[in-house]
Each structure stands twice: as structure tokens, then as C-alpha cells.
Design a protein around this motif. Sequence first.
Motif, PDB file in Angstrom:
ATOM      1  N   GLY A  67       0.823  -1.206   0.000  1.00 32.86           N
ATOM      2  CA  GLY A  67       0.000   0.000   0.000  1.00 32.86           C
ATOM      3  C   GLY A  67       0.858   1.257   0.000  1.00 32.86           C
ATOM      4  O   GLY A  67       0.582   2.212  -0.734  1.00 32.86           O
ATOM      5  N   ARG A  70       2.416   1.679  -3.436  1.00 29.93           N
ATOM      6  CA  ARG A  70       1.439   2.138  -4.420  1.00 29.93           C
ATOM      7  C   ARG A  70       1.081   3.606  -4.200  1.00 29.93           C
ATOM      8  O   ARG A  70       0.942   4.368  -5.154  1.00 29.93           O
ATOM      9  N   GLN A  71       0.932   4.019  -2.937  1.00 31.47           N
ATOM     10  CA  GLN A  71       0.635   5.420  -2.644  1.00 31.47           C
ATOM     11  C   GLN A  71       1.774   6.322  -3.120  1.00 31.47           C
ATOM     12  O   GLN A  71       1.545   7.375  -3.697  1.00 31.47           O
ATOM     13  N   LYS A  75       1.490   9.226  -6.127  1.00 27.63           N
ATOM     14  CA  LYS A  75       1.786  10.649  -5.899  1.00 27.63           C
ATOM     15  C   LYS A  75       2.707  11.217  -6.973  1.00 27.63           C
ATOM     16  O   LYS A  75       2.735  12.419  -7.185  1.00 27.63           O
ATOM     17  N   LEU A  86      -4.577   3.620  -8.694  1.00 24.45           N
ATOM     18  CA  LEU A  86      -5.197   3.445  -7.377  1.00 24.45           C
ATOM     19  C   LEU A  86      -6.639   3.905  -7.474  1.00 24.45           C
ATOM     20  O   LEU A  86      -6.903   5.099  -7.639  1.00 24.45           O
ATOM     21  N   ARG A 101      -8.503   7.507  -4.113  1.00 28.48           N
ATOM     22  CA  ARG A 101      -7.196   6.851  -4.247  1.00 28.48           C
ATOM     23  C   ARG A 101      -6.776   6.113  -2.992  1.00 28.48           C
ATOM     24  O   ARG A 101      -5.756   5.428  -2.998  1.00 28.48           O
ATOM     25  N   THR A 102      -7.539   6.238  -1.925  1.00 29.91           N
ATOM     26  CA  THR A 102      -7.232   5.468  -0.713  1.00 29.91           C
ATOM     27  C   THR A 102      -8.478   4.747  -0.238  1.00 29.91           C
ATOM     28  O   THR A 102      -9.605   5.231  -0.409  1.00 29.91           O
ATOM     29  N   SER A 123      -8.245  -0.989  -8.406  1.00 33.99           N
ATOM     30  CA  SER A 123      -6.921  -0.497  -8.752  1.00 33.99           C
ATOM     31  C   SER A 123      -6.305  -1.367  -9.834  1.00 33.99           C
ATOM     32  O   SER A 123      -6.663  -2.535  -9.984  1.00 33.99           O
TER      33      SER A 123
END
Length: 184
Positions: A67, A70-71, A75, A86, A101-102, A123
Motif C-alpha cells: 500500500g 502504491r501510494q 503521488k 489506485l 485513491r485510498t 486499482s
Amino acid sequence: MATRDFAVRTENHVANLGELGKLEFVPEVFGDEFLEGYSQVQEAQKALGEDTDLTKMDPAVLRGVYGAMRQFLAKLMIPESADRFLRFEVIKGGKSVAHFRTRAEADKHAAELTGAVRVEDRSMRLPDRVLMELLEWTTELYGGGDRPTTSSSGSSRASRRAGTPGKGSSRSKGSTSTAGRSAR
């Protein structure tokens, strides 16, 4: 008066994923933003410890690492690519009513709705090795060709040997083999 020209990238970086399409990354990022995101990835990786056998790891810890990776990558992407990479969709009545996105943002929005609501992770699915390659590639792009200077036992490179390798022959006439030199 001295003048110096500096190159600033203005075109997006493109990761071509074959049939899955392309992901576009912003041309430039600010160093502090990059290092902050990368340090979050490293903190998540520290939770894995030294054990590299993924079959023995806590799934929640592993999910946290992926996670964070991927975050971090999202960004660095342009918004359209990040939304594909995402995507957590809030589904109500069989239709997507919002996307985030989360997972946390999607869950929060879903909790505010009434009726039968669920969140689906839509995703982009990528093999682990491709995810790792994207992480390495972006680190090279935005980190100046080398990994950032934050500490990480997993990303350190071997030190260069001191001195220069010699090309002359030894005065010894013995037949003992030495590394880098064949026996006579």
C-alpha cells in the motif's frame, strides 16, 4: 555577471505496461516531497524485517508495504494515471457513485451514505516484480540517478575496492593462483 542555463523537464515520463496501457509520471518533483514519500515506503519495508520469505510474513504487514509503495508511486503520477493505478470505488445500487485513491477515503464516504453500499478495489493489478521495477525506475528518475540518501539496508550498494587494479606481473615466480591472476 555569470549566467548558467538549467534544464527542467516538461514532458511526462511514461511507463509502458503493454496491454494494460501506459502510466504517466510528472516531469519533475520537489526533492522534499520525493524523499518524504520514499521514506514512508522505507518505514513500511522496515516492518518486514530481514526475513525475505513472503509466505511466512504477516499479511497485514505485507499489505501495508505494498500500500505504501502504491501510494508513493501514485503521488508521482499525473492525476489521470493515478486514478487508474489506485482506484477504490464506492458502489451503491450496483453503480459507482464515487472513487478515491485510498481505501480510507472510500470507506469514509461509504459510511456517510445510506442503504446497501460497498467499496471495491478496482486499482490496476500489476505483478509484484513490475511494482518493484516501477519503484526502482521512479527512484532513479527523481532521485538523480541514485537512490535517495536515506538509510536502507536493502538498497545499499557494495563499496568500491580501495586502490586500482594492477596490471603488472608479480615478481614472485611461484605457481600459486591469486584472485584476478592465473597460475603460470
